[in-house]
Write an enzyme that holds these catalytic residues in place. Structure first.
Site, PDB file in Angstrom:
ATOM      1  N   GLU A   1      -4.696  -4.714  10.200  1.00 21.65           N
ATOM      2  CA  GLU A   1      -3.939  -3.362  10.778  1.00 21.65           C
ATOM      3  C   GLU A   1      -4.401  -3.255  12.224  1.00 21.65           C
ATOM      4  OE1 GLU A   1      -2.574  -2.810   7.180  1.00 21.65           O
ATOM      5  OE2 GLU A   1      -4.179  -0.957   6.907  1.00 21.65           O
TER       6      GLU A   1
ATOM      7  N   GLY B   1       5.360   1.090   5.167  1.00 19.34           N
ATOM      8  CA  GLY B   1       7.013   1.701   4.651  1.00 19.34           C
ATOM      9  C   GLY B   1       7.519   0.482   3.799  1.00 19.34           C
TER      10      GLY B   1
ATOM     11  N   ASN C   1       0.967  -0.911   0.024  1.00 22.13           N
ATOM     12  CA  ASN C   1      -0.074  -0.211   0.023  1.00 22.13           C
ATOM     13  C   ASN C   1       1.580   0.960   0.220  1.00 22.13           C
ATOM     14  OD1 ASN C   1      -1.695   2.346   0.432  1.00 22.13           O
ATOM     15  ND2 ASN C   1      -2.588   1.620   2.388  1.00 22.13           N
TER      16      ASN C   1
ATOM     17  N   SER D   1       3.387  -1.790  10.860  1.00 19.11           N
ATOM     18  CA  SER D   1       5.380  -2.491  10.424  1.00 19.11           C
ATOM     19  C   SER D   1       5.686  -3.620   9.973  1.00 19.11           C
ATOM     20  CB  SER D   1       5.133  -1.678  12.313  1.00 19.11           C
ATOM     21  OG  SER D   1       5.139  -0.127  12.083  1.00 19.11           O
TER      22      SER D   1
ATOM     23  N   LYS E   1       0.234   3.985  -0.191  1.00 17.02           N
ATOM     24  CA  LYS E   1      -0.578   5.758   0.038  1.00 17.02           C
ATOM     25  C   LYS E   1      -0.351   6.842  -0.634  1.00 17.02           C
ATOM     26  CE  LYS E   1      -0.409   2.785   4.949  1.00 17.02           C
ATOM     27  NZ  LYS E   1       0.073   3.656   6.395  1.00 17.02           N
TER      28      LYS E   1
ATOM     29  N   HIS F   1      -9.744   1.425   4.777  1.00 18.49           N
ATOM     30  CA  HIS F   1      -8.446   1.362   5.350  1.00 18.49           C
ATOM     31  C   HIS F   1      -8.825   2.003   6.349  1.00 18.49           C
ATOM     32  CE1 HIS F   1      -4.093   2.348   6.861  1.00 18.49           C
ATOM     33  NE2 HIS F   1      -4.067   1.254   5.865  1.00 18.49           N
TER      34      HIS F   1
ATOM     35  N   GLY G   1       2.514   2.302  11.090  1.00 19.47           N
ATOM     36  CA  GLY G   1       3.365   3.527  11.080  1.00 19.47           C
ATOM     37  C   GLY G   1       4.097   3.945  12.291  1.00 19.47           C
TER      38      GLY G   1
ATOM     39  N   GLU H   1      -7.292   4.745   7.492  1.00 23.14           N
ATOM     40  CA  GLU H   1      -6.832   6.108   7.459  1.00 23.14           C
ATOM     41  C   GLU H   1      -8.156   6.597   6.815  1.00 23.14           C
ATOM     42  OE1 GLU H   1      -2.988   5.264   5.118  1.00 23.14           O
ATOM     43  OE2 GLU H   1      -2.298   4.632   7.098  1.00 23.14           O
TER      44      GLU H   1
HETATM   45  P1  13P Z   1       3.618   0.743   8.120  1.00 22.27           P
HETATM   46  O1  13P Z   1       3.499  -0.445   7.003  1.00 22.27           O
HETATM   47  O2  13P Z   1       3.992   1.614   6.967  1.00 22.27           O
HETATM   48  O3  13P Z   1       2.599   0.276   9.335  1.00 22.27           O
HETATM   49  O4  13P Z   1       1.740   0.612   6.749  1.00 22.27           O
HETATM   50  C1  13P Z   1       0.663  -0.460   7.500  1.00 22.27           C
HETATM   51  C2  13P Z   1      -0.541  -0.306   6.446  1.00 22.27           C
HETATM   52  O5  13P Z   1      -1.347   0.793   7.032  1.00 22.27           O
HETATM   53  C3  13P Z   1      -1.035  -1.119   5.193  1.00 22.27           C
HETATM   54  O6  13P Z   1      -1.807  -0.497   5.014  1.00 22.27           O
END
Ligand code: 13P
Length: 258
Positions: free
Chosen positions: A169, A237, A11, A215, A13, A97, A175, A99
């Site tokens: 998640e 990330g 992802n 993460s 983002k 998601h 993150g 977010e």
């Molecule tokens: P990270 O791997 O940066 O923690 O993000 C996870 C995520 O939100 C994937 O959708």
């Protein structure tokens, strides 16, 4: 050995322009090769879908979008439909998601409409669920995850359950560099599989992939992917660089041989 093909999804983002995305996709495709026991999906922002789609033609990589609207077309300024995604050879779509839920106010009912619309258009939804830190601390993780899974998948026909992918998640792990321990993640994954069993029956539930996200990195992936109900990862990330992302694909391939 699991009957589920492991899946590693990146992802991206709100990162990568159309040209940067194509470059990253080419680098990933070159390392993964044209064959892998792992399914690999990359999810660029909307503006990079076309260039990335061209870049991965004929490779092992599939493309996902990070969101979509539930309506087929119409006066929805700024939104994107399933048909628009399909036209760019998109096969998967991340929905719900955290977010989107927390920053853009998406609720379970809206997410459910998107899941149904995605399935109707033959896109595979990657439905994201997961608790906040305060919810984990209050001991309500299962209650939250149950609500998100049950409401998110309401009305999904049994015949289409094999198209669905769930991503667990935990919001506090996204993150932040804090990962759930493999045991903590496995506990929730097993709980999600129970919910899927209730809705679709044991055989269908055993086929649905449940990814972990939050993460996930090359140095913690092996232990997470060794868990019975962790069928892959949704990577933020670490999906933004070819090397770390491909290392995660290799970890998933390795998990098959254990
Ligand atoms: P990270 O791997 O940066 O923690 O993000 C996870 C995520 O939100 C994937 O959708």
């Amino acid at each position: 050995m699991s009957i589920r093909t492991p899946l590693i999804a990146g992802n991206w983002k709100m990162n990568k322009t159309a040209s940067e995305g194509a470059e990253l996709a080419r680098a990933i495709a070159a390392s993964v090769g044209i064959e892998s026991a792992v399914q690999v999906v990359i999810c660029p922002p909307f503006t990079a879908l076309a260039s990335v789609s061209t870049a991965v033609e004929g490779t092992h990589l599939a493309i996902g979008a990070q969101n979509m609207h539930d309506k087929v077309n119409g006066a929805f300024t700024g939104e994107i439909s399933a048909a628009m995604l399909r036209n760019l050879h998109v096969t998967h779509v991340i929905l719900g998601h955290s977010e989107r839920r927390s920053l853009f106010g998406e609720d379970d009912a809206f997410i459910n409409r998107k899941v149904l619309a995605a399935l109707e258009a033959s896109l595979k939804p990657i439905l994201c669920v997961g608790e906040l830190l305060s919810e984990r601390e209050a001991g309500t993780t299962q209650e939250v995850v149950r609500r998100q899974v049950e409401k998110g998948l309401a009305g999904v026909p049994a015949g289409k359950s094999d198209q669905v992918i769930i991503a667990y998640e935990p919001v506090w792990a996204i993150g932040t560099g804090k990962t759930a321990t493999p045991a903590m993640a496995q506990e929730v994954h097993a709980f999600i599989r129970q919910l899927l069993t209730k809705q679709f029956g044991a055989e269908a539930a055993a086929r649905i992939r449940i990814l972990y996200g939050g993460s996930m990195k090359p140095d913690n992936a092996d232990a997470l992917l060794a868990e019975h109900d962790i069928d892959g990862g949704l990577i933020g990330g670490a999906s933004l660089e070819a090397k770390s992302f491909v290392d995660l694909v290799r970890s998933a391939a390795k998990s098959l041989t254990r």
